[in-house]
Design a protein around this motif. Sequence first.
Motif, PDB file in Angstrom:
ATOM      1  N   CYS A  43       0.834  -1.351   0.102  1.00  8.99           N
ATOM      2  CA  CYS A  43      -0.023  -0.004  -0.125  1.00  8.99           C
ATOM      3  C   CYS A  43       0.712   1.343   0.106  1.00  8.99           C
ATOM      4  CB  CYS A  43      -0.962  -0.128   1.155  1.00  8.99           C
ATOM      5  SG  CYS A  43      -2.030   1.476   1.157  1.00  8.99           S
ATOM      6  N   ALA A  44       1.869   1.252   0.746  1.00  8.20           N
ATOM      7  CA  ALA A  44       2.484   2.509   0.841  1.00  8.20           C
ATOM      8  C   ALA A  44       3.701   2.942   0.084  1.00  8.20           C
ATOM      9  CB  ALA A  44       3.722   2.429   2.421  1.00  8.20           C
ATOM     10  N   LEU A  45       4.242   1.790  -0.763  1.00  2.00           N
ATOM     11  CA  LEU A  45       5.224   2.024  -1.659  1.00  2.00           C
ATOM     12  C   LEU A  45       4.543   2.640  -2.857  1.00  2.00           C
ATOM     13  CD1 LEU A  45       7.864  -0.805  -1.103  1.00  2.00           C
ATOM     14  CD2 LEU A  45       7.861   1.613  -0.298  1.00  2.00           C
ATOM     15  N   PHE A 101      -4.133  -8.935   3.264  1.00  3.14           N
ATOM     16  CA  PHE A 101      -5.336  -8.378   2.776  1.00  3.14           C
ATOM     17  C   PHE A 101      -5.596  -7.086   3.921  1.00  3.14           C
ATOM     18  CE2 PHE A 101      -5.798 -11.480  -0.536  1.00  3.14           C
ATOM     19  CZ  PHE A 101      -5.611 -10.634  -1.486  1.00  3.14           C
ATOM     20  N   ILE A 102      -5.667  -7.759   5.338  1.00  2.00           N
ATOM     21  CA  ILE A 102      -6.164  -6.956   6.247  1.00  2.00           C
ATOM     22  C   ILE A 102      -5.196  -5.659   6.608  1.00  2.00           C
ATOM     23  CG2 ILE A 102      -6.394  -6.668   8.831  1.00  2.00           C
ATOM     24  CD1 ILE A 102      -7.431  -9.783   8.691  1.00  2.00           C
ATOM     25  N   ILE A 109      -6.809   2.759   5.152  1.00  2.00           N
ATOM     26  CA  ILE A 109      -7.640   3.564   5.875  1.00  2.00           C
ATOM     27  C   ILE A 109      -6.653   4.449   6.690  1.00  2.00           C
ATOM     28  CG2 ILE A 109      -9.036   3.284   8.232  1.00  2.00           C
ATOM     29  CD1 ILE A 109     -10.126   0.628   7.198  1.00  2.00           C
ATOM     30  N   VAL A 110      -5.623   4.087   7.071  1.00  2.00           N
ATOM     31  CA  VAL A 110      -4.658   5.005   7.617  1.00  2.00           C
ATOM     32  C   VAL A 110      -4.462   6.223   6.862  1.00  2.00           C
ATOM     33  CG1 VAL A 110      -2.056   5.363   8.374  1.00  2.00           C
ATOM     34  CG2 VAL A 110      -3.550   3.357   9.241  1.00  2.00           C
ATOM     35  N   GLN A 111      -4.166   6.027   5.394  1.00  2.00           N
ATOM     36  CA  GLN A 111      -3.874   6.926   4.448  1.00  2.00           C
ATOM     37  C   GLN A 111      -5.175   7.976   4.531  1.00  2.00           C
ATOM     38  OE1 GLN A 111      -3.496   5.357   0.472  1.00  2.00           O
ATOM     39  NE2 GLN A 111      -3.683   7.524  -0.388  1.00  2.00           N
ATOM     40  N   TRP A 112      -6.229   7.543   4.448  1.00  2.00           N
ATOM     41  CA  TRP A 112      -7.588   8.405   4.357  1.00  2.00           C
ATOM     42  C   TRP A 112      -7.555   9.239   5.571  1.00  2.00           C
ATOM     43  CZ3 TRP A 112     -11.371   3.830   3.239  1.00  2.00           C
ATOM     44  CH2 TRP A 112     -11.333   3.489   1.938  1.00  2.00           C
TER      45      TRP A 112
END
Length: 120
Positions: A43-45, A101-102, A109-112
């Motif tokens: 997700c982060a990269l 996946f979790i 969600i952290v990004q949002w």
Amino acid sequence: MTKPPVLVIAAVQLLLVSVAGAVLHLNGNPVTALSVFIGGALCALPNAYFGLRAFRDSGARAAHRVVGNFYRAETGKFVMTLVGFAAVFAAVRPLNAAALFISYGLCVIVQWVLVARLVR
């Protein structure tokens, strides 16, 4: 106008999944720990890539380049995510798919939440 804190958000995401992975590993779940870290990194990269690519130019004179940068950045992010998931499922054994996946979903969600708090 200042640039959005996209790299800060990606760093926070990687820090959170690193801590979660370390705690899981120390509790005797190395497969789950690796899966959590990989899910967060998937997700982060790509998000960090998007931020670096999309926000290169700014200003009214560069409007055409800004729009093009956003399209290329989003396409690159999408491809990186797809290739990343394919590579993980092809190469990483053993893998806890649920944890992967979790952690990916929690990183989104952290990004949002971070974007909502930092952009206000």
